[in-house]
Design a protein around this motif. Structure first.
Motif, PDB file in Angstrom:
ATOM      1  N   LEU A  82      -6.878 -10.123 -11.509  1.00 19.54           N
ATOM      2  CA  LEU A  82      -6.612  -8.991 -10.618  1.00 19.54           C
ATOM      3  C   LEU A  82      -5.534  -8.075 -11.188  1.00 19.54           C
ATOM      4  N   ILE A  83      -4.466  -8.649 -11.717  1.00 13.80           N
ATOM      5  CA  ILE A  83      -3.371  -7.794 -12.201  1.00 13.80           C
ATOM      6  C   ILE A  83      -3.769  -7.028 -13.476  1.00 13.80           C
ATOM      7  N   GLN A  84      -4.864  -7.443 -14.123  1.00 14.98           N
ATOM      8  CA  GLN A  84      -5.389  -6.670 -15.261  1.00 14.98           C
ATOM      9  C   GLN A  84      -6.269  -5.506 -14.779  1.00 14.98           C
ATOM     10  N   SER A  85      -6.641  -5.530 -13.499  1.00 13.28           N
ATOM     11  CA  SER A  85      -7.600  -4.537 -12.993  1.00 13.28           C
ATOM     12  C   SER A  85      -6.865  -3.284 -12.509  1.00 13.28           C
ATOM     13  N   SER A  86      -7.636  -2.328 -12.017  1.00 13.31           N
ATOM     14  CA  SER A  86      -7.005  -1.142 -11.434  1.00 13.31           C
ATOM     15  C   SER A  86      -7.301  -1.099  -9.939  1.00 13.31           C
ATOM     16  N   TYR A  87      -7.441  -2.293  -9.333  1.00 14.43           N
ATOM     17  CA  TYR A  87      -7.798  -2.385  -7.923  1.00 14.43           C
ATOM     18  C   TYR A  87      -6.537  -2.671  -7.101  1.00 14.43           C
ATOM     19  N   HIS A  88      -6.206  -1.791  -6.172  1.00 10.44           N
ATOM     20  CA  HIS A  88      -4.918  -1.924  -5.488  1.00 10.44           C
ATOM     21  C   HIS A  88      -5.031  -2.253  -3.995  1.00 10.44           C
ATOM     22  N   ARG A 101     -13.486 -20.463   9.185  1.00 10.24           N
ATOM     23  CA  ARG A 101     -13.008 -19.371   8.310  1.00 10.24           C
ATOM     24  C   ARG A 101     -13.665 -19.503   6.955  1.00 10.24           C
ATOM     25  N   ASN A 102     -14.236 -18.401   6.499  1.00 11.51           N
ATOM     26  CA  ASN A 102     -14.858 -18.400   5.169  1.00 11.51           C
ATOM     27  C   ASN A 102     -14.575 -17.071   4.480  1.00 11.51           C
ATOM     28  N   SER A 103     -14.658 -17.070   3.168  1.00 14.92           N
ATOM     29  CA  SER A 103     -14.371 -15.874   2.386  1.00 14.92           C
ATOM     30  C   SER A 103     -15.672 -15.173   2.004  1.00 14.92           C
ATOM     31  N   ASP A 104     -15.743 -13.861   2.222  1.00 16.18           N
ATOM     32  CA  ASP A 104     -16.852 -13.076   1.675  1.00 16.18           C
ATOM     33  C   ASP A 104     -16.402 -12.622   0.282  1.00 16.18           C
ATOM     34  N   ASN A 105     -17.118 -13.059  -0.741  1.00 14.71           N
ATOM     35  CA  ASN A 105     -16.668 -12.802  -2.117  1.00 14.71           C
ATOM     36  C   ASN A 105     -17.370 -11.624  -2.785  1.00 14.71           C
ATOM     37  N   THR A 106     -18.050 -10.795  -1.967  1.00 14.63           N
ATOM     38  CA  THR A 106     -18.787  -9.678  -2.556  1.00 14.63           C
ATOM     39  C   THR A 106     -17.860  -8.783  -3.374  1.00 14.63           C
ATOM     40  N   ARG A 107     -16.729  -8.405  -2.760  1.00 14.72           N
ATOM     41  CA  ARG A 107     -15.833  -7.484  -3.468  1.00 14.72           C
ATOM     42  C   ARG A 107     -15.140  -8.194  -4.637  1.00 14.72           C
ATOM     43  N   LEU A 108     -14.801  -9.448  -4.435  1.00 11.63           N
ATOM     44  CA  LEU A 108     -14.167 -10.213  -5.528  1.00 11.63           C
ATOM     45  C   LEU A 108     -15.051 -10.175  -6.785  1.00 11.63           C
ATOM     46  N   ARG A 109     -16.350 -10.414  -6.586  1.00 10.65           N
ATOM     47  CA  ARG A 109     -17.283 -10.407  -7.728  1.00 10.65           C
ATOM     48  C   ARG A 109     -17.353  -9.021  -8.369  1.00 10.65           C
ATOM     49  N   GLU A 110     -17.394  -7.993  -7.512  1.00 14.26           N
ATOM     50  CA  GLU A 110     -17.484  -6.617  -8.035  1.00 14.26           C
ATOM     51  C   GLU A 110     -16.245  -6.254  -8.852  1.00 14.26           C
ATOM     52  N   ARG A 152       0.836  -1.207   0.000  1.00 10.36           N
ATOM     53  CA  ARG A 152       0.000   0.000   0.000  1.00 10.36           C
ATOM     54  C   ARG A 152       0.873   1.260   0.000  1.00 10.36           C
ATOM     55  N   HIS A 153       1.924   1.260   0.810  1.00  9.80           N
ATOM     56  CA  HIS A 153       2.769   2.456   0.902  1.00  9.80           C
ATOM     57  C   HIS A 153       3.603   2.651  -0.365  1.00  9.80           C
ATOM     58  N   TYR A 154       4.047   1.582  -0.981  1.00 14.43           N
ATOM     59  CA  TYR A 154       4.782   1.725  -2.242  1.00 14.43           C
ATOM     60  C   TYR A 154       3.849   2.261  -3.320  1.00 14.43           C
ATOM     61  N   ASN A 155       2.602   1.867  -3.259  1.00 15.60           N
ATOM     62  CA  ASN A 155       1.612   2.385  -4.206  1.00 15.60           C
ATOM     63  C   ASN A 155       1.390   3.877  -3.959  1.00 15.60           C
ATOM     64  N   GLN A 156       1.191   4.252  -2.698  1.00 19.36           N
ATOM     65  CA  GLN A 156       0.872   5.647  -2.386  1.00 19.36           C
ATOM     66  C   GLN A 156       2.090   6.560  -2.528  1.00 19.36           C
ATOM     67  N   ASP A 157       3.238   6.109  -2.053  1.00 22.84           N
ATOM     68  CA  ASP A 157       4.410   6.998  -2.024  1.00 22.84           C
ATOM     69  C   ASP A 157       5.172   7.027  -3.350  1.00 22.84           C
ATOM     70  N   TYR A 158       5.192   5.892  -4.051  1.00 16.62           N
ATOM     71  CA  TYR A 158       6.028   5.805  -5.262  1.00 16.62           C
ATOM     72  C   TYR A 158       5.214   5.579  -6.536  1.00 16.62           C
ATOM     73  N   ARG A 164       2.342   0.183  -9.104  1.00 17.43           N
ATOM     74  CA  ARG A 164       0.993  -0.431  -9.159  1.00 17.43           C
ATOM     75  C   ARG A 164       1.042  -1.779  -8.450  1.00 17.43           C
ATOM     76  N   THR A 165       0.640  -1.766  -7.196  1.00 24.75           N
ATOM     77  CA  THR A 165       0.690  -2.990  -6.391  1.00 24.75           C
ATOM     78  C   THR A 165      -0.690  -3.633  -6.333  1.00 24.75           C
ATOM     79  N   TYR A 166      -0.702  -4.966  -6.226  1.00 20.19           N
ATOM     80  CA  TYR A 166      -1.927  -5.775  -6.152  1.00 20.19           C
ATOM     81  C   TYR A 166      -1.738  -6.762  -5.013  1.00 20.19           C
ATOM     82  N   VAL A 167      -2.775  -6.928  -4.194  1.00 20.17           N
ATOM     83  CA  VAL A 167      -2.644  -7.811  -3.029  1.00 20.17           C
ATOM     84  C   VAL A 167      -3.808  -8.780  -3.000  1.00 20.17           C
TER      85      VAL A 167
END
Ligand code: NAD
Length: 322
Positions: A232-238, A281-290, A158-164, A167-170
């Motif tokens: 994900l790496i094709q997207s603009s979501y960081h 433990r389970n994954s909420d995939n709402t954002r993944l789908r969006e 996140r900081h490398y994305n903001q400061d430099y 384009r980071t993806y996590v």
């Protein structure tokens, strides 16, 4: 032609990702401490490098456009519970050096593979857990050791994305499984361990299960995992994004599914002294789908079938099943 680097390419997901990317005409440099164990790499170039060392990270990133940074000292719950100092030391060095080397080498995109282990223990105390949303990672109470280091590396992205402007993806994986993954030796995860135990069992037999078998997880097949990474790496979501399935099953369910695939009558012997991780433990995939307009689709039954047969064949090849 774009040139990509996959670190951890001698490992399970990295090896599958290299195959996926070369099939899409990327030029791929693969880096790891070791070559893949079960199959030859598909990479254009494979370099054995220890990425805890700065100079090796600089060497790995030369002339590259995109970095997929998967290298990590890791394993299943048995391993991460008992190697915390080593895991934090090695992975912090890899991740700090890799992202800085990527920046200095003028890399355009940098993808980091985080984990559902970043989610707080206080939200995972019950088997019928509420699926975890990305923002639930804070206030932080990550898995001690491995999870905290992942959280730290996420923030570094996140900081490398903001400061430099890098384009980071996590991506936060939820229990990825499939063929060509470790299935014995102490680093294996639950689906592989269960497949191995059942493959080695008699037609009617008992196997050891860690915990009481009521703990829950969701599992994602590796082909879906590499497709999700690529999308994900094709997207603009960081910001961090879950990548997993949202179908919750108990470890008991998992054992029963594999026993059905194997056509064996298996009973369970519970060892509650063994590490079990969080209760649910389970994954909420709402954002993944969006974000990706997609979600993992390969069923657990189908994925387990392929994985079970692959592990069975490996055991036959190694003379452990006659
Ligand atoms: P893996 O252990 O099969 O692969 C990791 C690879 O990193 C190994 O081949 C290892 O040799 C390599 N590595 C370790 N130290 C290194 C070093 N100093 N220099 C160079 N290479 C080094 O694990 P995997 O399941 O393929 O996981 C890939 C990534 O995904 C890891 O970052 C892991 O933490 C993350 N992850 C995986 C899962 C999962 O369910 N498999 C879940 C959450 C997160």
């Amino acid at each position: 032609m774009e040139r990509v680097l996959v670190t951890g390419a001698g490992g399970f997901i990295g090896h599958h990702l290299v195959k996926y990317l070369t099939a899409r005409n990327y030029w791929v440099r693969a880096v790891d401490l070791k070559e893949p164990e079960y199959e030859k790499t598909a990479a254009d170039e494979f370099e054995c490098l220890d990425l805890r060392r700065w100079s090796n990270c600089v060497q790995a990133t030369r002339g590259i456009d995109h970095v997929y940074n998967l290298a990590a000292n890791m394993g299943g719950i048995g391993f991460i519970e008992s190697h915390k100092a080593e895991i934090m030391h090695d992975n912090a060095l890899i991740n700090l050096h890799m992202i800085e080397a990527a920046r200095l080498s003028g890399i355009e995109k940098f993808l980091y593979t985080s984990s559902a282990c970043v989610y707080p223990g206080y939200l995972q105390k019950s088997p019928d857990v509420t699926p975890l949303r990305e923002e639930d990672a804070y206030p932080a109470d990550a898995e001690d050791g491995y999870g905290w280091e992942k959280l730290f590396a996420e923030r570094q992205c996140r900081h490398y994305n903001q400061d430099y402007g890098l384009r980071t993806y996590v991506v936060r994986f939820h229990n990825i499984f499939g063929p060509l993954g470790t299935y014995d030796g102490g680093r294996e995860k639950s689906p592989a361990a269960i497949c191995r135990k059942i493959a080695l069992a008699n037609e009617v037999d008992e196997i050891e299960v860690w915990g009481d078998g009521q703990q829950t997880r969701s599992y994602c097949y590796v082909d879906d995992c590499v497709e999700g990474i690529y999308r994900l790496i094709q997207s603009s979501y960081h910001a961090p994004l879950n990548l997993g399935q949202d179908r919750l099953v108990t470890i008991n369910n998992l054992v029963d599914m594999v026993a059905t695939i194997a056509g064996k009558q298996i009973t369970k012997r519970y060892d509650t002294s063994k590490p079990q991780g969080v209760r649910g433990r389970n994954s909420d995939n709402t954002r993944l789908r969006e974000v990706l307009q997609w979600e993992p689709r390969i069923s657990l039954e189908k994925g387990l079938e392929v994985t079970y047969h692959w592990i069975y064949e490996q055991l036959v090849k190694r003379g452990r099943i006659r």
